[in-house]
Design a protein around this motif. Structure first.
Motif, short mmCIF file in Angstrom:
data_model
loop_
_atom_site.label_atom_id
_atom_site.label_comp_id
_atom_site.label_asym_id
_atom_site.label_seq_id
_atom_site.Cartn_x
_atom_site.Cartn_y
_atom_site.Cartn_z
N ASN A 40 0.85 -1.18 0.00
CA ASN A 40 0.00 0.00 0.00
C ASN A 40 0.89 1.23 0.00
N VAL A 41 0.27 2.37 -0.06
CA VAL A 41 1.04 3.61 -0.15
C VAL A 41 1.97 3.76 1.05
N GLN A 42 1.52 3.35 2.22
CA GLN A 42 2.35 3.48 3.41
C GLN A 42 3.62 2.65 3.30
N VAL A 43 3.51 1.46 2.71
CA VAL A 43 4.69 0.62 2.49
C VAL A 43 5.68 1.33 1.57
N PHE A 44 5.16 1.96 0.52
CA PHE A 44 6.04 2.69 -0.40
C PHE A 44 6.72 3.86 0.29
N ARG A 45 5.98 4.54 1.15
CA ARG A 45 6.56 5.66 1.89
C ARG A 45 7.67 5.18 2.83
N GLU A 46 7.46 4.04 3.44
CA GLU A 46 8.48 3.48 4.34
C GLU A 46 9.74 3.12 3.55
N LYS A 47 9.56 2.61 2.35
CA LYS A 47 10.72 2.29 1.51
C LYS A 47 11.49 3.56 1.15
N LEU A 48 10.77 4.61 0.85
CA LEU A 48 11.43 5.88 0.54
C LEU A 48 12.19 6.41 1.75
N ARG A 49 11.58 6.33 2.93
CA ARG A 49 12.25 6.80 4.15
C ARG A 49 13.50 5.97 4.45
N ALA A 50 13.49 4.73 3.99
CA ALA A 50 14.66 3.85 4.20
C ALA A 50 15.74 4.09 3.15
N GLY A 51 15.48 5.03 2.23
CA GLY A 51 16.49 5.38 1.24
C GLY A 51 16.37 4.64 -0.07
N GLU A 52 15.24 3.96 -0.29
CA GLU A 52 15.06 3.17 -1.51
C GLU A 52 14.46 4.01 -2.63
N LEU A 53 14.97 3.81 -3.85
CA LEU A 53 14.38 4.44 -5.03
C LEU A 53 13.15 3.64 -5.45
N LEU A 54 12.12 4.33 -5.93
CA LEU A 54 10.91 3.65 -6.40
C LEU A 54 10.70 3.94 -7.88
#
Length: 284
Positions: free
Chosen positions: A171-185
């Motif tokens: 979900n969107v929250q999972v994607f936001r967590e990935k971004l906060r962890a430094g991951e490119l989407l």
């Protein structure tokens, strides 16, 4: 009134060069004023190229210079989209403004669509060298960066649900967590960096108060008789409290930056020119 041909060129910037399209003022209406056009985010840029070109030509015919710039990592400019930062994009505006001043333009105005409208205001908030009133044309400005980013992230969610990916628990929250962890989407063919996502998240139109400014806000509505949405009305109220009084025009038409096929909104072109006729010395 015949327009001069638009002039494509690459503008020296850092890092790399920026592709630009310069629309000189019509020969018999030479002006010392120009617009910088700031395009919207990701695919919205491509969907709105035609409308941007039509408006640029209309401004040039009225006697204004217009510089359309592909921001870093966008269009035909240097860099990859995923390498772009909000700070680089604001620097791009400075490069564009310097180029126009070297061409002899004394007054530089800003015209932005969607996220480009926020970029223009965010740049001007900290522009200390400005002495004359800044003029802004805001086409459908994004009101809240966080909401805008959420909508963009949902594109990835839709693509994921439509794919054969067995990992559907996203979900969107999972994607936001990935971004906060430094991951490119990777989203709809564009690479979103954590830095860009964080910068967009912080943007709020109501907080971008540019004093000593003239703001012309054009909002597309699905039908006549609609009012400015509550979020937009709250922005106007917040600006009014800071002595900024935007002129808001509501226009029924298509959301051309998001339609499946390339579309136009002729009424928007007409309405956008109207406030600048006196500035160009044209009698209504």
């Amino acid at each position: 009134m015949e327009n001069l041909p638009a002039e494509p060129f690459f503008l020296d910037a850092s890092p790399g060069k920026r592709f630009c399209l310069y629309h000189p003022p019509a020969r018999d209406m030479l002006s010392n004023q120009a617009f910088i056009y700031l395009h919207p985010f990701a695919e919205e840029m491509n969907k709105s190229r035609r409308m941007a070109a039509l408006q640029a030509r209309a401004f040039a015919a009225m006697g204004f210079g217009v510089l359309q710039i592909d921001l870093y990592g966008c269009g035909d400019s240097a860099g990859d989209f995923g390498e772009a930062t909000w700070a680089i994009w604001k620097n791009d505006i400075a490069y564009a403004g310097q180029w126009l001043m070297q061409k002899g333009f004394a007054s530089i105005h800003f015209w932005g669509l969607r996220l480009g409208a926020l970029l223009a205001l965010d740049y001007a908030v900290n522009e200390e060298s400005r002495t004359d009133p800044a003029k802004f044309v805001l086409w459908q400005p994004v009101v809240n960066g966080k909401s805008f980013l959420t909508q963009f992230l949902r594109l990835k969610l839709v693509n994921k649900l439509m794919s054969d990916d067995t990992d559907k628990v996203s979900n969107v929250q999972v994607f936001r967590e990935k971004l906060r962890a430094g991951e490119l989407l990777e989203i709809a063919g564009y690479t979103l960096s954590p830095a860009m996502a964080a910068a967009i998240d912080e943007l709020k139109l109501g907080q971008l108060v540019v004093r000593n400014s003239e703001i012309y806000w054009f909002e597309i509505t699905p039908e006549t008789g609609r009012e400015l949405p509550p979020a937009g009305a709250a922005v106007v109220e917040a600006w009014n409290q800071s002595d900024v009084y935007p002129k808001v025009t509501l226009i029924p038409g298509l959301s051309f930056w998001a339609t499946q096929e390339i579309s136009e909104c002729p009424a928007l072109l007409v309405a956008t020119l109207k406030p600048f006729k006196s500035l160009a010395g044209i009698q209504s």
